[in-house]
Each structure stands twice: as C-alpha cells, then as structure tokens.
Design a protein around this motif. Structure first.
Motif, PDB file in Angstrom:
ATOM      1  N   GLU A 171      74.157  13.836 -26.726  1.00  0.00           N
ATOM      2  CA  GLU A 171      75.593  13.645 -26.523  1.00  0.00           C
ATOM      3  C   GLU A 171      76.076  12.371 -27.214  1.00  0.00           C
ATOM      4  N   LEU A 172      75.273  11.321 -27.127  1.00  0.00           N
ATOM      5  CA  LEU A 172      75.606  10.041 -27.753  1.00  0.00           C
ATOM      6  C   LEU A 172      75.774  10.204 -29.267  1.00  0.00           C
ATOM      7  N   ILE A 173      74.832  10.894 -29.884  1.00  0.00           N
ATOM      8  CA  ILE A 173      74.857  11.060 -31.339  1.00  0.00           C
ATOM      9  C   ILE A 173      75.968  12.024 -31.751  1.00  0.00           C
ATOM     10  N   ALA A 174      76.254  13.021 -30.915  1.00  0.00           N
ATOM     11  CA  ALA A 174      77.348  13.952 -31.220  1.00  0.00           C
ATOM     12  C   ALA A 174      78.692  13.218 -31.257  1.00  0.00           C
ATOM     13  N   VAL A 175      78.923  12.317 -30.297  1.00  0.00           N
ATOM     14  CA  VAL A 175      80.175  11.553 -30.287  1.00  0.00           C
ATOM     15  C   VAL A 175      80.218  10.583 -31.467  1.00  0.00           C
ATOM     16  N   GLU A 176      79.077   9.979 -31.778  1.00  0.00           N
ATOM     17  CA  GLU A 176      79.014   9.085 -32.943  1.00  0.00           C
ATOM     18  C   GLU A 176      79.410   9.834 -34.212  1.00  0.00           C
ATOM     19  N   MET A 177      78.890  11.052 -34.376  1.00  0.00           N
ATOM     20  CA  MET A 177      79.225  11.836 -35.565  1.00  0.00           C
ATOM     21  C   MET A 177      80.696  12.235 -35.552  1.00  0.00           C
ATOM     22  N   TRP A 178      81.234  12.575 -34.383  1.00  0.00           N
ATOM     23  CA  TRP A 178      82.655  12.937 -34.282  1.00  0.00           C
ATOM     24  C   TRP A 178      83.521  11.758 -34.747  1.00  0.00           C
ATOM     25  N   LYS A 179      83.155  10.556 -34.324  1.00  0.00           N
ATOM     26  CA  LYS A 179      83.931   9.375 -34.717  1.00  0.00           C
ATOM     27  C   LYS A 179      83.883   9.136 -36.228  1.00  0.00           C
ATOM     28  N   GLN A 180      82.772   9.453 -36.840  1.00  0.00           N
ATOM     29  CA  GLN A 180      82.641   9.219 -38.281  1.00  0.00           C
ATOM     30  C   GLN A 180      83.237  10.345 -39.123  1.00  0.00           C
ATOM     31  N   LYS A 181      83.099  11.585 -38.651  1.00  0.00           N
ATOM     32  CA  LYS A 181      83.446  12.736 -39.482  1.00  0.00           C
ATOM     33  C   LYS A 181      84.796  13.365 -39.135  1.00  0.00           C
ATOM     34  N   VAL A 182      85.163  13.374 -37.855  1.00  0.00           N
ATOM     35  CA  VAL A 182      86.362  14.098 -37.425  1.00  0.00           C
ATOM     36  C   VAL A 182      87.538  13.169 -37.161  1.00  0.00           C
ATOM     37  N   PHE A 183      87.308  12.058 -36.475  1.00  0.00           N
ATOM     38  CA  PHE A 183      88.394  11.165 -36.102  1.00  0.00           C
ATOM     39  C   PHE A 183      89.206  10.677 -37.306  1.00  0.00           C
ATOM     40  N   PRO A 184      88.569  10.243 -38.419  1.00  0.00           N
ATOM     41  CA  PRO A 184      89.373   9.815 -39.580  1.00  0.00           C
ATOM     42  C   PRO A 184      90.220  10.941 -40.156  1.00  0.00           C
ATOM     43  N   VAL A 185      89.677  12.167 -40.175  1.00  0.00           N
ATOM     44  CA  VAL A 185      90.440  13.327 -40.663  1.00  0.00           C
ATOM     45  C   VAL A 185      91.619  13.593 -39.740  1.00  0.00           C
ATOM     46  N   LEU A 186      91.378  13.494 -38.450  1.00  0.00           N
ATOM     47  CA  LEU A 186      92.424  13.731 -37.457  1.00  0.00           C
ATOM     48  C   LEU A 186      93.590  12.760 -37.661  1.00  0.00           C
ATOM     49  N   CYS A 187      93.276  11.503 -37.895  1.00  0.00           N
ATOM     50  CA  CYS A 187      94.328  10.491 -38.063  1.00  0.00           C
ATOM     51  C   CYS A 187      95.152  10.701 -39.334  1.00  0.00           C
TER      52      CYS A 187
ATOM     53  N   PHE B 246      95.682   9.220 -24.611  1.00  0.00           N
ATOM     54  CA  PHE B 246      94.631   9.136 -23.593  1.00  0.00           C
ATOM     55  C   PHE B 246      93.447  10.066 -23.872  1.00  0.00           C
ATOM     56  N   PRO B 247      93.663  11.356 -24.217  1.00  0.00           N
ATOM     57  CA  PRO B 247      92.503  12.241 -24.457  1.00  0.00           C
ATOM     58  C   PRO B 247      91.610  11.745 -25.584  1.00  0.00           C
ATOM     59  N   ILE B 248      92.212  11.223 -26.663  1.00  0.00           N
ATOM     60  CA  ILE B 248      91.411  10.742 -27.786  1.00  0.00           C
ATOM     61  C   ILE B 248      90.678   9.467 -27.396  1.00  0.00           C
ATOM     62  N   TYR B 249      91.369   8.594 -26.666  1.00  0.00           N
ATOM     63  CA  TYR B 249      90.735   7.348 -26.226  1.00  0.00           C
ATOM     64  C   TYR B 249      89.503   7.650 -25.378  1.00  0.00           C
ATOM     65  N   MET B 250      89.565   8.662 -24.532  1.00  0.00           N
ATOM     66  CA  MET B 250      88.441   8.974 -23.661  1.00  0.00           C
ATOM     67  C   MET B 250      87.251   9.509 -24.447  1.00  0.00           C
ATOM     68  N   VAL B 251      87.510  10.209 -25.547  1.00  0.00           N
ATOM     69  CA  VAL B 251      86.398  10.642 -26.401  1.00  0.00           C
ATOM     70  C   VAL B 251      85.741   9.414 -27.037  1.00  0.00           C
ATOM     71  N   LEU B 252      86.565   8.499 -27.543  1.00  0.00           N
ATOM     72  CA  LEU B 252      86.036   7.271 -28.123  1.00  0.00           C
ATOM     73  C   LEU B 252      85.262   6.463 -27.081  1.00  0.00           C
TER      74      LEU B 252
ATOM     75  N   GLN C 263      97.658   3.227 -34.538  1.00  0.00           N
ATOM     76  CA  GLN C 263      97.094   1.958 -35.001  1.00  0.00           C
ATOM     77  C   GLN C 263      96.406   1.209 -33.868  1.00  0.00           C
ATOM     78  N   GLU C 264      97.026   1.237 -32.686  1.00  0.00           N
ATOM     79  CA  GLU C 264      96.409   0.612 -31.523  1.00  0.00           C
ATOM     80  C   GLU C 264      95.111   1.309 -31.165  1.00  0.00           C
ATOM     81  N   LEU C 265      95.112   2.648 -31.289  1.00  0.00           N
ATOM     82  CA  LEU C 265      93.915   3.421 -30.988  1.00  0.00           C
ATOM     83  C   LEU C 265      92.788   3.074 -31.956  1.00  0.00           C
ATOM     84  N   GLN C 266      93.127   2.927 -33.238  1.00  0.00           N
ATOM     85  CA  GLN C 266      92.121   2.571 -34.234  1.00  0.00           C
ATOM     86  C   GLN C 266      91.579   1.166 -33.991  1.00  0.00           C
ATOM     87  N   LYS C 267      92.452   0.261 -33.550  1.00  0.00           N
ATOM     88  CA  LYS C 267      91.999  -1.095 -33.235  1.00  0.00           C
ATOM     89  C   LYS C 267      91.052  -1.069 -32.033  1.00  0.00           C
ATOM     90  N   GLN C 268      91.399  -0.269 -31.024  1.00  0.00           N
ATOM     91  CA  GLN C 268      90.525  -0.133 -29.853  1.00  0.00           C
ATOM     92  C   GLN C 268      89.178   0.448 -30.255  1.00  0.00           C
TER      93      GLN C 268
END
Length: 388
Positions: A22-38, A49-55, A118-123
C-alpha cells in the motif's frame, strides 16, 4: 484499512506485506498520477480534502511502520517485502540528499494569493520531507535486524544501493538542519525550531539514527564480510572521522568502535568491485505496479477526477467518516507481535530491557547471560533513541 483493528495478533505476518504494498502504491500514485491530475484543464475541485487524504495516506503508513518496526519480530514478519521496503527507503533518502541543496521544505504557512491546488502541492512537498525522515528511522530499525536479514536484502543494502555511503552523505548535508537569520534551526515535530546555543552540540535524534545505522552496517561481521570496500567507498567512509569528535563520543561511546574501524580502514588496501554470480531475490512491487499501469496514467487521472475527486457534499461526509475510522489509535495493536520471546532462551517473555527497550527476557538470569552479546548494541541504541 478500516477493519485493521479486527485482525488477530497472529495476522501481522499478512498485514506487514500489505502495508508495504500500500505504501509503494501511494508513492507511485504521487509520482505518476498526481502531477497529471493537477495539469488537467477541468481539475478545479471545490474541496481538496479527498486528495489531501490520499497524500496523507503515505505519511500515515510510514508512521505506522516506524512504530511497529521498533520490534525486531516485525522485521521478520515482513518476509520478502523487506526488500521492497529497503528500496523505498533508499528512494526517499536519495531525494532527501538531493533536497539538501534546495534549503529544505517550505514553511507551513498559507498565502492569501495561493490557489487551493498550490496549497495542496506545498503540503505535498512538506509531507514528502517528513516521510523521508520517517523512512530514515525505518531503515535504521531494519539495520538492527541485520543478523536475521536474507542475503538478498543484505546485498541490496550494501552493494546495489551502497547505503553506508548514502548515510555518509546525509551526515554531510544534514537536511534536517539549516541556518535562518543567523540562527541554527532544526526540523522537529513537523516544523522548523530554533536551537538554543547551549543545545547545538547535542546529538539530534535524526543524527543518532544515521550513526546507529552506520554502526550496524559497518561493524556487524556478516555485513562487513559482504561489503566491498572500493576506493570510492573508502574515501566516503573516511569522511566520518571529521564528525567523530570527543563531544559526539561522549554522547555515543560505542562509536569508539567505529572510530577504530575507520583507523584500520585508512591503512587497508581497497578492493575491486566483486563480480560473483549470485542468484538473489529482487523487489517486485514497484516494477509490477509500473508494468501493469504503464501508459495508463492519464486515463487513471481522468477516471479518478470524475469518480473520486469530485464528490458531492454527502459523499464528502461519508469519506470523512471512513477516514476517521481508518486512523484509529488501536490500529497499532493489530500489528504488534502477539507475545515477545526471550532473547536468550526463546521462552515467552514479560520483562523488557529497561535501557534500550529493544530486547525481552523471561527472567533476570537470562538477561545477565545475554548481556555479553547485547551490551554494546544496548548502550548505542539507548543513547541514540534518547537524543532529541
């Protein structure tokens, strides 16, 4: 994850590998999906809130693993996934060294001119820094178990990643310290804090973790026999002599053994890289997740935007309740080993070493008999964990 507290104690053997995946899956999501999403044009969430909780999920898992890996039995229950966890920690520490040239994470303060994204990316950037510091602690606890690690794991740490040299770089850069306005600051408790002049020579907990990991990797006979002391490794390790001051040795006396090792190393001929043909296990979680989802990252981002990150008010309340149930303190009890065993005779134990809190014993006699083996590690671990 919401039902972790219902697991029986013996199920830790299943739970630890699940947490690592689960740890590595979230790490990959942050690297591969989150930037595309933004970058998606229609990504304008009313509530982040939902995105922050995934992070935040990655931070929660690494916090949990830091807590339970304090117990050596948990490292054994991780089985093959300890390889994946070592790779995860190496990635985080490499980023931590790279970050040191950029002055550490941003301050946790809101700007009236920042957008929610931007605040989310800073967090996310601040959390990434804290996660890396937790990964350092997890790695140190893994090195405490170096005697019971598989040869594949040991080879991964010493040869593939050359962790001793990476740890030297961490000591050199100390990304958890900085100068701000002429004052020394240290990152502790989730924020930068000014260090009083009288406390500046005191060993921090993070520095202590690095020194203990180096001690474990360089002075353990099995690890030392498998570590190839090339000219590069020798040059890096000898940098440690400048840090081994009398003040440091007063706080961690067992580092005198490391000082002796370095003195001997300075007179030792370097070795050529070994080219032995060795069949070994390799970590597979990151590679499998990347292979299964290659070329799908944008599609995943668009799907999640429509179905997960654009919730109605009712869905948002439901998600909040589910997350609150997930992160309950009694979750920790589910992954704590059922019953500790005596470090000397393996009988069921009820007494813990009062100094280091690492080893368990069934009686005073067993503790006395085991002291010859446990003594040095006990003093080193206790002083390192007390250093704040």
């Amino acid at each position: 994850m919401g039902d972790l507290e219902l697991l029986l104690p013996g199920e830790a053997d299943v739970l630890i590998p699940t947490l690592v995946e689960e740890l590595i899956a979230v790490e990959m999501w942050k690297q591969k999906v989150f930037p595309v999403l933004c970058r998606l044009e229609d990504f304008k969430p009313q509530n982040t809130f939902p995105i922050y909780m995934v992070l935040h999920h990655e931070a929660s898992i690494i916090n949990l693993l830091e807590t339970v890996f304090f117990h050596k039995e948990v490292c054994e229950s991780a089985e093959d996934t300890v390889l994946d966890l070592v790779d995860y920690c190496h990635r985080k520490l490499t980023l931590l060294v790279a970050r040191s040239g950029r002055g550490g994470p941003p301050e946790e303060e809101e700007s009236q001119y920042s957008t929610p994204i931007q605040e989310l990316q800073k967090q996310a950037e601040l959390m990434e820094f804290e996660i890396a510091l937790k990964a350092l602690s997890v790695l140190r606890y893994i090195t405490d178990c170096v005697d019971s690690l598989s040869l594949s794991t040991l080879n991964r740490m010493l040869t593939t990643h050359n962790l001793p040299c990476l740890l030297v770089e961490l000591l050199e850069h100390s990304p958890w310290r900085r100068q701000e306005g002429g004052k020394l600051q240290q990152f502790e408790g989730g924020r930068w804090q000014t260090v009083a002049p009288s406390e500046q020579q005191k060993l921090s907990k993070l520095d202590g973790q690095v020194w203990i990991a180096l001690y474990n990797l360089l002075l353990n006979p099995e690890a030392r026999a498998r570590y190839c002391l090339t000219s590069f490794a020798k040059g890096q390790l000898l940098k440690l002599r400048a840090f081994l001051t009398d003040i440091l040795l007063d706080q961690l006396p067992n580092l005198a053994d490391l000082q002796g090792f370095l003195a001997h190393l300075a007179l030792t001929e370097t070795q050529l890289p070994k080219k032995d043909l060795v069949l070994e296990q390799i970590p597979e979680i990151w590679e499998r997740l990347e292979r299964d989802n290659r070329g799908k990252w944008q599609a995943i981002a668009k799907h999640q935007l429509r179905h997960i990150f654009s919730p109605s008010e009712q869905d948002l309340r439901l998600q909040a309740r589910r997350w609150a149930e997930t992160y309950r303190l009694d979750v920790l009890e589910a992954v704590t080993p059922e019953r500790p065993r005596c470090a000397f005779c393996s009988a069921e134990a009820s007494k813990r070493c009062s100094r280091c809190q690492n080893e368990w014993y069934c009686c005073r006699e067993c503790q006395v008999k085991h002291w010859e083996k446990h003594g040095k590690a006990c003093v080193l671990a206790a002083r390192g964990d007390r250093a704040k």
